[in-house]
Design a protein around this motif. Structure first.
Motif, short mmCIF file in Angstrom:
data_model
loop_
_atom_site.label_atom_id
_atom_site.label_comp_id
_atom_site.label_asym_id
_atom_site.label_seq_id
_atom_site.Cartn_x
_atom_site.Cartn_y
_atom_site.Cartn_z
N LYS A 1 17.68 87.80 -6.68
CA LYS A 1 17.40 89.21 -6.34
C LYS A 1 17.75 89.57 -4.96
O LYS A 1 18.00 90.36 -5.11
N GLU A 2 16.83 88.45 -4.33
CA GLU A 2 17.55 89.06 -2.34
C GLU A 2 19.22 89.20 -2.05
O GLU A 2 19.50 89.96 -1.12
N ALA B 1 20.17 83.95 -12.27
CA ALA B 1 20.73 82.81 -11.77
C ALA B 1 19.51 82.26 -11.55
O ALA B 1 18.81 81.89 -11.82
N LEU B 2 20.83 80.59 -11.34
CA LEU B 2 19.73 80.13 -11.29
C LEU B 2 20.05 79.54 -9.63
O LEU B 2 20.93 78.70 -9.14
N VAL C 1 23.14 78.81 -4.65
CA VAL C 1 22.65 80.24 -6.61
C VAL C 1 24.30 79.82 -7.35
O VAL C 1 24.99 80.49 -6.91
N VAL C 2 23.85 79.70 -8.25
CA VAL C 2 24.48 80.00 -9.38
C VAL C 2 24.56 81.13 -9.90
O VAL C 2 23.46 80.97 -10.88
N ALA C 3 25.09 82.11 -10.22
CA ALA C 3 24.79 83.05 -11.10
C ALA C 3 25.98 83.16 -12.80
O ALA C 3 25.52 83.31 -13.54
N LEU C 4 26.99 81.89 -12.54
CA LEU C 4 27.94 81.72 -13.75
C LEU C 4 28.23 81.01 -14.42
O LEU C 4 28.27 79.80 -13.20
N LEU C 5 27.65 80.55 -15.63
CA LEU C 5 28.38 79.08 -15.72
C LEU C 5 29.30 79.01 -16.58
O LEU C 5 29.42 79.45 -18.00
N ASP C 6 30.65 78.86 -16.65
CA ASP C 6 31.93 78.93 -17.57
C ASP C 6 31.68 79.59 -18.17
O ASP C 6 31.90 80.43 -19.33
N ASN C 7 31.68 81.39 -16.62
CA ASN C 7 32.41 82.18 -16.95
C ASN C 7 30.71 83.01 -17.98
O ASN C 7 31.20 84.28 -18.65
N ARG C 8 29.39 82.52 -17.91
CA ARG C 8 28.64 82.96 -18.59
C ARG C 8 27.25 82.76 -17.90
O ARG C 8 27.19 82.09 -16.35
N PRO C 9 26.35 84.14 -18.15
CA PRO C 9 25.50 84.31 -17.16
C PRO C 9 24.40 83.20 -16.79
O PRO C 9 24.64 82.40 -18.45
N ALA C 10 23.73 82.44 -15.98
CA ALA C 10 23.36 80.51 -16.01
C ALA C 10 22.32 81.77 -16.19
O ALA C 10 21.58 82.08 -14.68
N SER D 1 19.13 79.55 -17.62
CA SER D 1 17.99 78.89 -17.71
C SER D 1 19.10 77.20 -17.45
O SER D 1 20.58 77.84 -17.46
N THR D 2 18.39 76.16 -17.16
CA THR D 2 19.08 75.30 -17.23
C THR D 2 19.73 74.95 -18.55
O THR D 2 20.14 73.90 -18.40
N ALA D 3 18.71 75.24 -19.67
CA ALA D 3 19.34 74.85 -20.95
C ALA D 3 20.56 75.63 -21.08
O ALA D 3 21.85 75.03 -21.86
N THR D 4 21.25 76.56 -19.81
CA THR D 4 22.61 76.91 -19.78
C THR D 4 23.73 75.32 -19.53
O THR D 4 25.16 75.53 -19.99
N LEU D 5 23.24 74.67 -18.90
CA LEU D 5 24.21 73.67 -18.61
C LEU D 5 24.44 72.56 -20.21
O LEU D 5 25.56 71.67 -20.31
N GLY D 6 23.51 72.64 -20.73
CA GLY D 6 23.88 71.70 -21.63
C GLY D 6 23.92 72.48 -22.83
O GLY D 6 25.01 71.52 -23.62
#
Length: 52
Positions: free
Chosen positions: A4-5, A11-12, A33-42, A44-49
Motif C-alpha cells: 500500500k505504501e 502484491a506479495l 515486493v512482487v506485484a506481478l508474476l508472469d505479467n499477472r497480479p501476484a 496470493s502464494t497460490a499464484t506461484l503454483g
C-alpha cells in the motif's frame, strides 16, 4: 502494508529467502515486493503454483 505504501493494491511481500532457492536464484531478496508474476497480479502464494 508495504505494498500500500508503494501504491500497489495487490502484491506479495518476501519475508525470508532460502539460500539457493528459486526466489534467491531469481535475484529476489528479503523485503522485496512482487506485484506481478508472469505479467499477472501476484495476489496470493497460490499464484506461484500457477506459473508455467
Amino acid at each position: 502494508m508495504v505494498a500500500k505504501e508503494l501504491g500497489v493494491a495487490d502484491a506479495l511481500y518476501l519475508q525470508a529467502e532460502v539460500p539457493g532457492g528459486p526466489a534467491a536464484l531469481a535475484g529476489l531478496r528479503t523485503s522485496d515486493v512482487v506485484a506481478l508474476l508472469d505479467n499477472r497480479p501476484a495476489t496470493s502464494t497460490a499464484t506461484l503454483g500457477a506459473l508455467p
